[in-house]
Design a protein around this motif. Structure first.
Motif, mmCIF file in Angstrom:
data_model
loop_
_atom_site.group_PDB
_atom_site.id
_atom_site.type_symbol
_atom_site.label_atom_id
_atom_site.label_comp_id
_atom_site.label_asym_id
_atom_site.label_seq_id
_atom_site.Cartn_x
_atom_site.Cartn_y
_atom_site.Cartn_z
ATOM 1 N N ILE A 1 0.858 -1.130 -0.018
ATOM 2 C CA ILE A 1 0.051 0.178 -0.151
ATOM 3 C C ILE A 1 0.881 1.164 -0.015
ATOM 4 O O ILE A 1 0.667 2.106 -0.876
ATOM 5 C CB ILE A 1 -1.067 0.091 1.092
ATOM 6 C CG1 ILE A 1 -1.938 -0.917 1.117
ATOM 7 C CG2 ILE A 1 -1.726 1.356 1.484
ATOM 8 C CD1 ILE A 1 -2.813 -1.262 2.083
ATOM 9 N N ARG A 2 2.049 1.162 0.609
ATOM 10 C CA ARG A 2 2.923 2.138 0.816
ATOM 11 C C ARG A 2 3.453 2.556 -0.470
ATOM 12 O O ARG A 2 3.645 3.582 -0.790
ATOM 13 C CB ARG A 2 4.089 2.038 1.795
ATOM 14 C CG ARG A 2 4.569 3.241 2.496
ATOM 15 C CD ARG A 2 5.791 3.084 3.447
ATOM 16 N NE ARG A 2 5.236 2.256 4.621
ATOM 17 C CZ ARG A 2 5.513 1.282 5.047
ATOM 18 N NH1 ARG A 2 6.468 0.572 4.752
ATOM 19 N NH2 ARG A 2 4.724 0.409 6.083
ATOM 20 N N MET A 3 3.821 1.609 -1.270
ATOM 21 C CA MET A 3 4.597 1.763 -2.524
ATOM 22 C C MET A 3 3.390 2.377 -3.561
ATOM 23 O O MET A 3 3.664 3.325 -4.453
ATOM 24 C CB MET A 3 4.969 0.562 -3.085
ATOM 25 C CG MET A 3 5.811 0.623 -4.229
ATOM 26 S SD MET A 3 6.774 -0.916 -4.840
ATOM 27 C CE MET A 3 8.477 -0.580 -4.120
ATOM 28 N N VAL A 4 2.099 1.704 -3.487
ATOM 29 C CA VAL A 4 0.978 2.339 -4.484
ATOM 30 C C VAL A 4 0.844 3.905 -4.274
ATOM 31 O O VAL A 4 0.869 4.551 -4.980
ATOM 32 C CB VAL A 4 -0.189 1.471 -4.225
ATOM 33 C CG1 VAL A 4 -1.327 2.091 -4.953
ATOM 34 C CG2 VAL A 4 -0.069 -0.043 -4.788
ATOM 35 N N LYS A 5 0.750 3.998 -2.745
ATOM 36 C CA LYS A 5 0.480 5.633 -2.469
ATOM 37 C C LYS A 5 1.586 6.510 -2.999
ATOM 38 O O LYS A 5 1.597 7.476 -3.615
ATOM 39 C CB LYS A 5 0.611 5.856 -1.081
ATOM 40 C CG LYS A 5 -0.756 5.508 -0.267
ATOM 41 C CD LYS A 5 -0.713 5.399 1.031
ATOM 42 C CE LYS A 5 -0.774 6.889 1.764
ATOM 43 N NZ LYS A 5 -0.631 6.701 3.132
ATOM 44 N N THR A 6 2.852 5.919 -2.988
ATOM 45 C CA THR A 6 4.156 6.804 -3.352
ATOM 46 C C THR A 6 3.965 7.025 -5.043
ATOM 47 O O THR A 6 4.326 8.081 -5.365
ATOM 48 C CB THR A 6 5.349 6.034 -3.156
ATOM 49 O OG1 THR A 6 5.449 5.776 -1.626
ATOM 50 C CG2 THR A 6 6.610 6.823 -3.572
ATOM 51 N N LEU A 7 3.592 5.822 -5.639
ATOM 52 C CA LEU A 7 3.606 5.845 -6.996
ATOM 53 C C LEU A 7 2.518 6.908 -7.565
ATOM 54 O O LEU A 7 2.540 7.945 -8.523
ATOM 55 C CB LEU A 7 3.157 4.545 -7.672
ATOM 56 C CG LEU A 7 4.530 3.567 -7.670
ATOM 57 C CD1 LEU A 7 4.107 2.198 -7.872
ATOM 58 C CD2 LEU A 7 5.441 3.954 -8.665
ATOM 59 N N ILE A 8 1.308 6.899 -6.746
ATOM 60 C CA ILE A 8 0.398 8.148 -7.007
ATOM 61 C C ILE A 8 0.700 9.413 -6.814
ATOM 62 O O ILE A 8 0.482 10.232 -7.514
ATOM 63 C CB ILE A 8 -0.926 7.798 -6.296
ATOM 64 C CG1 ILE A 8 -1.672 6.546 -6.526
ATOM 65 C CG2 ILE A 8 -2.117 8.901 -6.215
ATOM 66 C CD1 ILE A 8 -2.895 5.839 -5.738
ATOM 67 N N GLU A 9 1.424 9.638 -5.655
ATOM 68 C CA GLU A 9 2.049 11.094 -5.230
ATOM 69 C C GLU A 9 2.938 11.378 -6.403
ATOM 70 O O GLU A 9 2.984 12.591 -6.677
ATOM 71 C CB GLU A 9 2.674 10.880 -4.159
ATOM 72 C CG GLU A 9 1.848 10.814 -2.786
ATOM 73 C CD GLU A 9 2.376 10.281 -1.606
ATOM 74 O OE1 GLU A 9 3.706 10.401 -1.653
ATOM 75 O OE2 GLU A 9 1.702 10.071 -0.552
ATOM 76 N N LYS A 10 3.777 10.460 -7.090
ATOM 77 C CA LYS A 10 4.927 10.832 -8.107
ATOM 78 C C LYS A 10 4.219 11.059 -9.413
ATOM 79 O O LYS A 10 4.805 11.138 -10.155
ATOM 80 C CB LYS A 10 5.874 10.090 -7.900
ATOM 81 C CG LYS A 10 6.649 9.913 -6.448
ATOM 82 C CD LYS A 10 8.018 9.501 -6.658
ATOM 83 C CE LYS A 10 9.008 9.594 -5.455
ATOM 84 N NZ LYS A 10 10.325 9.052 -5.706
ATOM 85 N N GLY A 11 2.809 10.650 -9.500
ATOM 86 C CA GLY A 11 2.191 10.857 -10.869
ATOM 87 C C GLY A 11 2.245 9.581 -11.706
ATOM 88 O O GLY A 11 2.385 9.784 -12.870
ATOM 89 N N HIS A 12 2.789 8.510 -11.330
ATOM 90 C CA HIS A 12 2.985 7.188 -12.035
ATOM 91 C C HIS A 12 1.707 6.279 -11.993
ATOM 92 O O HIS A 12 1.752 5.262 -12.761
ATOM 93 C CB HIS A 12 4.007 6.469 -11.491
ATOM 94 C CG HIS A 12 5.386 7.037 -11.971
ATOM 95 N ND1 HIS A 12 6.024 7.270 -13.261
ATOM 96 C CD2 HIS A 12 6.658 7.543 -10.947
ATOM 97 C CE1 HIS A 12 7.256 7.709 -12.979
ATOM 98 N NE2 HIS A 12 7.553 7.936 -11.979
ATOM 99 N N ALA A 13 0.669 6.694 -11.058
ATOM 100 C CA ALA A 13 -0.275 6.047 -11.009
ATOM 101 C C ALA A 13 -1.737 6.820 -10.658
ATOM 102 O O ALA A 13 -1.483 7.951 -10.163
ATOM 103 C CB ALA A 13 -0.165 4.944 -9.742
ATOM 104 N N TYR A 14 -2.952 6.088 -11.081
ATOM 105 C CA TYR A 14 -4.182 6.827 -10.761
ATOM 106 C C TYR A 14 -5.243 5.953 -10.317
ATOM 107 O O TYR A 14 -5.058 4.823 -10.521
ATOM 108 C CB TYR A 14 -4.505 7.531 -12.058
ATOM 109 C CG TYR A 14 -4.595 6.678 -13.148
ATOM 110 C CD1 TYR A 14 -5.855 6.080 -13.584
ATOM 111 C CD2 TYR A 14 -3.671 6.211 -14.008
ATOM 112 C CE1 TYR A 14 -6.001 5.190 -14.467
ATOM 113 C CE2 TYR A 14 -3.890 5.364 -15.164
ATOM 114 C CZ TYR A 14 -5.132 4.819 -15.193
ATOM 115 O OH TYR A 14 -5.292 4.016 -16.375
#
Length: 365
Positions: free
Chosen positions: A27-40
């Motif tokens: 979950i932490r990694m998914v959150k980071t990816l959203i924050e960095k604009g790599h995921a939605y």
RNA sequence: GGCCGAGUAGCAAAGCGGUUAUGCACUGGAUUGCAAAUCCAUGUAGGUCGGUUCGACUCCGGCCUCGGCCUCCA
């Protein structure tokens, strides 16, 4: 599985993480990816990786996004911005296990599990990542996109993709009915024979299984053990030898084990030749042979014990040695017919005799 | 269909632009009471069609065949 691996001489892993106990990291990694604009996060509760946000996507497998889109064969999920986007977090379905997350109940996508767990155990950047050739795309490609997207660091230095095991040049699969396990083969062949068979071809090549090839592996290994047999091999061997340099060069070249094994046979030939004329040097070469073979997890056994051990039980050693003594007696009185009769009898038990210097040794064949 | 990878002597399997891969099997010889093991010698290759080159198994291209991936699951 661990037992079978040990039989083949495979070292156990120091850590075996599980996805179900790594949910927080995921979950932490998914959150980071959203924050960095790599995921939605999509409207349906899924979270997707935005492939277009990762410039080098496709590099590992040599694929281009346009080619991949051209190859689309299946109806595209309408929640994805791009057909190539892949899922990081899946909204829960009623019958499946699920965990709480910032995006509601759900479970992780396959690819993110591996990124999160490898990063946790090995750090943001590590040296070697392996897997079957079928995983190169999309799984490993996605791991790179996830891990490098999240950490901003290079993920791994080297990817090793191994070829598949095949049977009679057909893919091994349950549906073809040609599926079997290491455990079943271990009833017929020693772990070291299977290990040799695997190492005798390059890890990237497909490996075609057949009993004939295992028999060949057995014969090859017998030659190597024969070279060491009867020698008091020193534990410290030759510091410098051409063979060692050749062996290391082969191994450093993407684990070229077939070439490394050829070096072992060169050494075995040298040992056999030197036994007669220069025992001191023969022992040094034998020590080197054993040391290099040990790098591959081969020739670790005592030669005598190895050559006399069957793949299954062996409770008939006393009988064998008694017969050998009877044959020695017959030979002493030059009763060749009786001596040969006993040898034939032993041969029927798959025992091969070798007379040398007035002594008789035996091995299973 | 697209993208990757591969096709080597009887079997298996590597390196390499020109010189012995290696193992098993086969052939001749040495050794052995005969064998086995070992040693010596030898034969058998590079999917196919072209191209580059003084020279290609090795580089380039076409074709054929095989494997992986291109959707979900792990």
């Amino acid at each position: 599985m661990h037992e079978d691996a040990a039989e083949l001489g495979v070292s156990p892993p120091s850590e075996e993480p599980r996805a179900t106990t790594s949910i927080d990291d995921i979950i932490r990694m998914v959150k980071t990816l959203i924050e960095k604009g790599h995921a939605y996060a999509a409207a349906n509760g899924d979270v997707y990786y935005d492939v277009s946000s990762f410039a080098t996507y496709g590099q590992l497998s040599g694929k281009h996004l346009e080619d991949l889109r051209a190859g689309e064969r299946v109806a595209v999920d309408p929640h994805k911005n791009d057909p190539l986007d892949f899922v990081l977090w899946k909204a829960a379905k009623p019958e499946e296990p699920s965990w709480d997350s910032p995006w509601g109940k759900g479970r992780p996508g396959w690819h993110i599990e591996c990124s999160a767990m490898s990063t946790c155990c090995l750090g943001n950047h590590f040296d070697i990542h392996g897997g079957g050739q079928d995983l190169q795309f999309p799984h490993h490609e996605n791991e790179i996109a996830q891990s490098e997207g999240a950490t901003g660091e290079k993920f791994v230095n080297l990817w090793m993709h191994n070829g598949f095991v095949r049977i009679n040049d057909e893919k091994m699969s349950k549906s073809l009915g040609n599926f079997f396990t290491v455990r079943e083969i271990l009833k017929l062949y020693k772990g070291e024979e299977i290990r040799y068979f695997v190492l005798a071809s390059h890890y990237r090549s497909p490996l075609n299984y057949s009993d004939q090839l295992l028999d060949a592996a057995r014969a090859s290994l017998t030659r190597l053990y024969n070279a060491l047999r009867g020698l008091d091999v020193p534990s410290t061997a030759l510091v410098e030898d051409e063979a060692e340099a050749k062996f290391n060069k082969a191994m450093e070249d993407d684990f070229n084990t077939p070439e490394a094994i050829a070096v072992l046979f060169d050494l075995a030939g040298q040992v056999n030749r030197l036994r007669e004329e220069n025992m001191e040097l023969a022992l040094q070469k034998a020590g080197l042979l054993k040391r290099l073979a040990n790098v591959l997890g081969l020739l670790e056994a005592d030669p005598e014990a190895y050559l006399q051990a069957g793949a299954g039980d062996n409770d008939d050693v006393e009988q064998i040695e008694s017969l050998i003594q009877q044959r020695l007696d017959a030979r002493a009185s030059k009763n060749w017919a009786e001596a040969d009769r006993i040898r034939d009898q032993l041969h029927a038990m798959n025992i091969e005799l070798e007379d040398k210097d007035g002594k008789t040794s035996w091995r299973r064949c």
